[in-house]
Design an enzyme around this catalytic site. Structure first.
Site, short mmCIF file in Angstrom:
data_model
loop_
_atom_site.label_atom_id
_atom_site.label_comp_id
_atom_site.label_asym_id
_atom_site.label_seq_id
_atom_site.Cartn_x
_atom_site.Cartn_y
_atom_site.Cartn_z
N ASP B 60 0.81 -1.22 0.00
CA ASP B 60 0.00 0.00 0.00
C ASP B 60 0.84 1.27 0.00
O ASP B 60 0.44 2.29 -0.55
CB ASP B 60 -0.92 0.02 1.23
CG ASP B 60 -2.11 -0.92 1.06
OD1 ASP B 60 -2.23 -1.53 -0.01
OD2 ASP B 60 -2.90 -1.04 2.01
N GLY B 61 2.02 1.20 0.61
CA GLY B 61 2.89 2.37 0.65
C GLY B 61 3.26 2.82 -0.76
O GLY B 61 3.11 3.99 -1.12
N GLU B 131 -5.56 10.05 4.46
CA GLU B 131 -5.99 10.92 5.54
C GLU B 131 -5.13 12.17 5.62
O GLU B 131 -3.97 12.15 5.24
CB GLU B 131 -5.96 10.19 6.89
CG GLU B 131 -4.58 10.05 7.54
CD GLU B 131 -3.82 8.82 7.05
OE1 GLU B 131 -4.45 7.76 6.90
OE2 GLU B 131 -2.61 8.94 6.78
N ALA B 168 -11.45 5.06 1.84
CA ALA B 168 -10.31 4.19 1.52
C ALA B 168 -9.28 4.22 2.64
O ALA B 168 -8.63 3.21 2.93
CB ALA B 168 -9.66 4.63 0.20
N THR B 171 -9.53 2.28 6.90
CA THR B 171 -8.99 1.03 7.47
C THR B 171 -7.51 1.16 7.82
O THR B 171 -6.91 0.18 8.24
CB THR B 171 -9.13 -0.13 6.47
OG1 THR B 171 -8.41 0.22 5.29
CG2 THR B 171 -10.57 -0.39 6.11
N TYR B 173 -4.71 4.42 9.22
CA TYR B 173 -4.38 5.09 10.48
C TYR B 173 -5.64 5.35 11.31
O TYR B 173 -5.64 5.22 12.53
CB TYR B 173 -3.65 6.39 10.18
CG TYR B 173 -2.95 7.01 11.37
CD1 TYR B 173 -2.66 6.27 12.51
CD2 TYR B 173 -2.56 8.35 11.35
CE1 TYR B 173 -2.01 6.84 13.59
CE2 TYR B 173 -1.91 8.93 12.41
CZ TYR B 173 -1.64 8.18 13.54
OH TYR B 173 -1.01 8.76 14.61
N ASN B 174 -6.71 5.71 10.63
CA ASN B 174 -7.99 5.96 11.30
C ASN B 174 -8.42 4.78 12.16
O ASN B 174 -8.91 4.96 13.28
CB ASN B 174 -9.04 6.23 10.21
CG ASN B 174 -10.45 6.24 10.76
OD1 ASN B 174 -10.84 7.14 11.49
ND2 ASN B 174 -11.24 5.23 10.40
N LEU B 175 -8.24 3.58 11.67
CA LEU B 175 -8.65 2.40 12.43
C LEU B 175 -7.79 2.22 13.68
O LEU B 175 -8.29 1.89 14.76
CB LEU B 175 -8.56 1.15 11.54
CG LEU B 175 -9.09 -0.14 12.13
CD1 LEU B 175 -10.56 -0.02 12.49
CD2 LEU B 175 -8.89 -1.29 11.16
#
Lengths: 271, 271, 271, 271
Positions: B60-61, B131, B168, B171, B173-175
């Site tokens: 993902d990075g 984010e 998107a 899931t 940092y928010n999680l």
């Protein structure tokens, strides 16, 4: 058309708005009964079936009852708070009611439809404005399978119960069960477990409003479960299907300065 | 406009889909570099600027980097997982790539735009796909005021930080910061505190995608704060405004059996 | 013998309690400085090294500093709140100080000892009264292994950080990171993750005070981590061991009607 | 006295340990019944009243029943897991039982005593090993006042219910209701709300084991509440007082490699 809309006011100019026929209902408390008498005298009173608008004097409990009773007629409802919890209510003021009704913002709510199959094979249907909930009806932990859109998502949830909540209901029982507050108009439903035992840290899910959620009660004899649409309870359920009742739209009226959308937003910033 | 759409495939028939020009990028790991060579040999390779589609080999990075680099061209991107976290990636398989690209489901993502005013009075702008986050840059707890649509909602949040996440990004940092997972296509953003000290149990809010969120850093000298759009960081911020960049739409390609919508839904049912 | 005790007052009759030699320290705010002058004039003033008791005028931040500076002498400390957060402080009142000191309840606090091994192979030691915390020092998520009593309990925690908090510190940073409040005198430490990414719903653990917690930083080059004992930070740590410093007992003095034990209990019932 | 101890083994050398008289009880499942027959044949069998040790073949439910039935005799109990949830059980193996009993670690559990005053003015008493819980017995939210050590701490909690859990019970219903896991031997009780509606984010409290918790049911006619000590339920309660039954100590036997202390610790590190 279902769901939520705020531009109805523009689209559908209310007829006879200058002098709407009003029907009042009230809590049994002395205060609400006094207000009922005074308001009926001041503004006149027709039976619910003939009313252009319903005025509810009490708290959220009475409002939910009034909404349930008006599912067929869908008369717009304006509540004034004379109860304990007044999330769906406007401030109580006896004077200036007609002017307030005229300027009121119309908020459309889409309720949920639950179709229940009991352990005896009967089918029952009910409408819920806040939430459809399942709950163990004995000391035995409930064991429930959850499908979304006919696809099994959780093969067994051990819990006290589980619910599907609407945005309007997201600040009620759903919030107590640690579910998220959902803004109006976002087209989401909250699927929230009640004291989940296994998977033990499952926090529930946010689902699109079109989702069809099906709960299957496992071991219904050893672990009996009842289902409720708001406060109406059906014992011994085997299967419960929940969808948005997109054919029904209920209309609540709010003073524009404190409408429901603003309240739900505000509720999220409560410390 | 903007946001999320899945019917693009129908609407916009891809040109030359039978033989798209591909550009490959890869992680620096030996495994990804080997795959890169093999795939370039097998399917040909053009520079990113001439590609019909980008193929990303990593996690993902790297995908986030590729998305950032293609903000202007908006070339559709297909990822194959050769990294640690592969939430935005398809399974890695060297063969049958053209067939997979042909059947791939297109998921449109609307990123966030952050406009930052630094304590020195400079203005900077950045785009975030996951984010926009603010974070204390010293041991001093950050003190931040939050407005939504120019209305102050939280006069002071004492915290490590705070973020606005897209579906998107919900899931990611928010999680970790205990924010809710948001399904794609629901038009919501998550406003989530990071280690809130006061109000100490504030859990954040779900906001409509049209919301304009403004963070004002209080005491920026005593309590310095930096802002980040995904991983690009700007130190010493005084004010950060976040809106959905509805003028930008990024397109990710997914094998239909595991598309992003399904993944985010599934993620919510993880035990 | 470390930890917490409230019966010290009975066991160890303070010498010269009728006329204790006092040392005052204060915040730099004008208000605290004014109070400092007035109190020194009224009650006399000796250097810290000669004092029977220290009187701190400020908030919890200054109190923590004073406690750190008195680790060797362990002079009892009485705080009066002239700061922002005053959890460890008594109410500020200029008069009747000697009488208040006489009746004050002594609360013994056992701090934590952290032994740090840096990535360069150096060993450093520090004492923490509230918490020992590890935190990522770049945008890269930290990756940390956790052992308790030399037994690995979590092979990898992806997170912003992780901490061990004392009961006294449980209402501070630990609480922001969603850790539990621990009553004084219960012999527990809170091990609490900060924005855990994986395992993503791990909530931490309550450990016996005798526990020896060891954190090993994985990938310290790619994912640098710093450690802090309260606010003193050590960068680039490779391994951090935390134990209760049972050889040190710090003594705080509280007006009996609002002592620390009562405060922590009360804090748990805050709505 | 009371509570939890692990050094009993040293202090109280069991008599006739070489050949203890055993009493077996089992679940009604065919598997457990088969095991029961085989074990009775192999090791002999005496009535519970004459046994040195009880051997329970089933899950935690049967173990709780066995513990309740042995409150007076306090015969040590060894469980082997042939049920669904086996947190209090050892692994099932038919052979080598005597050797396992010999090496077993003794864990002492202090149960809770609840004294209930019903709305009709009757007084009832019960013992709970896991938890004492109160729960609404109609669709009406319960309204409960909470005192600790005769001091009111929460004047009104609107909720589905509330409980006090022991360390042994902290991984059971308490965990489902989002309460903390408490290690054995720490002298704490968990006071945990069940779906708290108001104060809506109240998470409960950790209390010293000596605490006396009193629940007063408000509006018991409109909002009826029942109380339960483990699974034994008493309807229509007006007041419930909970204390540790420090006069009772129950003894569980565990294979040393998987004793209860280790299990509770481990449970906290479950992802």
């Amino acid at each position: 058309m279902g769901g939520y809309s705020t531009n109805l006011a523009q689209k559908a100019p209310p007829t006879r708005m200058s002098e709407p026929a009003l029907s009042f209902i009230a809590n049994t408390t002395p205060e609400a009964q006094r207000a009922l008498k005074a308001l009926r005298r001041q503004y006149g009173h027709v039976p619910p079936a003939e009313a252009d608008m319903l005025v509810v004097l009490g708290g959220d409990g009475l409002m939910l009852q009034a909404l349930h009773r008006s599912l067929k007629r869908r008369t717009p409802i304006y509540g004034m708070n004379l109860g304990t919890v007044g999330f769906l209510m406007n401030q109580y003021r006896p004077n200036g009611l007609l002017a307030r009704l005229k300027r009121a913002r119309r908020i459309g709510l889409a309720p949920l439809r639950m179709i229940v199959r009991t352990t005896r094979g009967q089918t029952r249907e009910a409408i819920a404005i806040n939430e459809v909930s399942l709950f163990r009806s004995s000391r035995q932990t409930a064991r429930i399978a959850i499908s979304v859109d006919r696809r099994e998502r959780l093969p067994e949830l051990y819990c006290d119960g589980v619910m599907v909540a609407t945005p309007a209901g997201s600040t009620a029982y759903n919030l107590s069960a640690h579910g998220p507050i959902i803004p109006l108009g976002t087209g989401l439903l909250a699927l929230t477990p009640i004291s989940a035992f296994r998977p033990r840290r499952w926090r529930g899910a946010l689902l699109p409003r079109e989702a069809r959620v099906e709960f299957t009660v496992l071991d219904p004899r050893k672990r009996p479960v009842s289902a409720a649409g708001d406060s109406v309870e059906i014992p011994n359920v085997a299967r419960v299907t929940v969808t948005e009742a997109s054919d029904i739209e209920l209309t609540l009226l709010f003073d524009p300065e404190h409408d429901l959308e603003e309240r739900i937003l505000k509720e999220q910033f409560q410390p």
